[in-house]
Scaffold this motif. Sequence first.
Motif, PDB file in Angstrom:
ATOM      1  N   THR A 136       0.877  -1.188   0.082  1.00  0.00           N
ATOM      2  CA  THR A 136      -0.042   0.103   0.036  1.00  0.00           C
ATOM      3  C   THR A 136       0.954   1.140   0.094  1.00  0.00           C
ATOM      4  O   THR A 136       2.231   1.193   0.385  1.00  0.00           O
ATOM      5  CB  THR A 136      -1.086  -0.022   1.315  1.00  0.00           C
ATOM      6  N   GLN A 138       1.530   5.546   0.587  1.00  0.00           N
ATOM      7  CA  GLN A 138       1.322   6.634   1.116  1.00  0.00           C
ATOM      8  C   GLN A 138       2.160   8.025   0.677  1.00  0.00           C
ATOM      9  O   GLN A 138       3.285   7.902  -0.010  1.00  0.00           O
ATOM     10  CB  GLN A 138       1.806   6.788   2.686  1.00  0.00           C
ATOM     11  N   TRP A 139       1.434   9.090   0.680  1.00  0.00           N
ATOM     12  CA  TRP A 139       2.363  10.466   0.113  1.00  0.00           C
ATOM     13  C   TRP A 139       2.948  11.266   1.288  1.00  0.00           C
ATOM     14  O   TRP A 139       2.227  11.399   2.253  1.00  0.00           O
ATOM     15  CB  TRP A 139       1.338  11.043  -0.867  1.00  0.00           C
ATOM     16  N   TYR A 140       3.903  11.943   1.081  1.00  0.00           N
ATOM     17  CA  TYR A 140       4.377  12.967   1.764  1.00  0.00           C
ATOM     18  C   TYR A 140       4.614  14.274   0.999  1.00  0.00           C
ATOM     19  O   TYR A 140       4.890  13.992  -0.222  1.00  0.00           O
ATOM     20  CB  TYR A 140       5.644  12.539   2.418  1.00  0.00           C
ATOM     21  N   LEU A 145       3.562  13.516   6.446  1.00  0.00           N
ATOM     22  CA  LEU A 145       2.703  12.629   5.938  1.00  0.00           C
ATOM     23  C   LEU A 145       1.298  13.124   5.697  1.00  0.00           C
ATOM     24  O   LEU A 145       0.795  14.007   6.570  1.00  0.00           O
ATOM     25  CB  LEU A 145       2.472  11.348   6.792  1.00  0.00           C
ATOM     26  N   SER A 148      -5.170  10.775   4.606  1.00  0.00           N
ATOM     27  CA  SER A 148      -6.604  10.711   3.708  1.00  0.00           C
ATOM     28  C   SER A 148      -7.380  11.579   3.648  1.00  0.00           C
ATOM     29  O   SER A 148      -8.136  11.642   2.299  1.00  0.00           O
ATOM     30  CB  SER A 148      -6.943   9.387   4.072  1.00  0.00           C
ATOM     31  N   ILE A 163      -6.290  10.219  -2.238  1.00  0.00           N
ATOM     32  CA  ILE A 163      -5.260   9.319  -2.294  1.00  0.00           C
ATOM     33  C   ILE A 163      -5.844   7.807  -2.489  1.00  0.00           C
ATOM     34  O   ILE A 163      -6.853   7.404  -1.588  1.00  0.00           O
ATOM     35  CB  ILE A 163      -4.240   9.529  -1.220  1.00  0.00           C
ATOM     36  N   PRO A 165      -4.639   4.223  -1.601  1.00  0.00           N
ATOM     37  CA  PRO A 165      -3.608   3.383  -1.143  1.00  0.00           C
ATOM     38  C   PRO A 165      -3.277   2.399  -1.925  1.00  0.00           C
ATOM     39  O   PRO A 165      -2.206   1.686  -1.692  1.00  0.00           O
ATOM     40  CB  PRO A 165      -4.090   3.334   0.371  1.00  0.00           C
ATOM     41  N   CYS A 185       6.579   9.243  -2.234  1.00  0.00           N
ATOM     42  CA  CYS A 185       5.754   8.276  -1.828  1.00  0.00           C
ATOM     43  C   CYS A 185       6.507   7.345  -1.204  1.00  0.00           C
ATOM     44  O   CYS A 185       7.651   7.274  -1.105  1.00  0.00           O
ATOM     45  CB  CYS A 185       4.810   7.895  -3.007  1.00  0.00           C
ATOM     46  N   GLU A 186       5.629   6.664  -0.447  1.00  0.00           N
ATOM     47  CA  GLU A 186       6.272   5.253   0.374  1.00  0.00           C
ATOM     48  C   GLU A 186       5.287   3.941   0.160  1.00  0.00           C
ATOM     49  O   GLU A 186       4.210   3.969   0.245  1.00  0.00           O
ATOM     50  CB  GLU A 186       6.097   5.648   1.919  1.00  0.00           C
ATOM     51  N   LYS A 196      10.958   4.540   0.337  1.00  0.00           N
ATOM     52  CA  LYS A 196      10.337   5.698  -0.075  1.00  0.00           C
ATOM     53  C   LYS A 196      11.116   6.151  -1.474  1.00  0.00           C
ATOM     54  O   LYS A 196      12.256   5.806  -1.709  1.00  0.00           O
ATOM     55  CB  LYS A 196      10.780   6.663   0.904  1.00  0.00           C
TER      56      LYS A 196
END
Length: 244
Positions: A136, A138-140, A145, A148, A163, A165, A185-186, A196
Amino acid sequence: MDKQTIQVPENKPIDLPCTAYVSQSGTPRVEWKFEKGSSIVLFYYDSKFTDPYKDRAKYSPTGISFSSVTRKDTGKYTCEVFWPGSGGSDQLRKSEVDLIVQVPPSKPVAKVPTSVTIGNKAVLTCTETDGSPPPTFQWYRDNILMPSNPKISEKFRNSSYTIDPKTGVLTIEPVTSFDTGDYFCEAQNNVGTAQKSEAIHLEATEVNVGGIVAAVVVLLIVLALVAFGIWFAYSRGFFSKRRG
């Protein structure tokens, strides 16, 4: 039909049970199938393995033992047991094992537009192809962070985005001046360490009104010059002379 899921780290041994096998009189015929996507391979039949399984798997009536598995072994394994019946009719029993070979995610790749006009839509993507199970995302933004729901955060409440995921797609619509920043992103799947991407700067820019006005003025001047040239040619009788 009995079904179960087994997870195992890559390069480790694993036993896949054939729960379809039960002790009873007679000698059954056992076959194993491997299914991944639209591909189905019959890898154990006629009491022997096919390539490339014969050098790394062992058979017993109650299951298959792998000495080591790789990410390519992730998929569905079906054990089919045919018991001979009276009058030539066989009794068929099946069981399934969904095998997930655990692989930590690799470094994802982020695609971020470097410049987006305020009021337009920006689509940022994050891709990773090695992780199993699929990771999945995630965005920074600026090392913070992104939640959602941007409205629950003091730092992001002036932004409007969604977003996904599962796909790693970040959609900003409409883009505002608050969306300028460094994005990365991660990817994570609870196997190994989350990875990352490189950070990429996105700049939210104003519409260049001055440039548009200047372009329109230049176009009008060109049209005026063309019109004047045509009028001047008519006034001098140029077109009449050409007809003569």
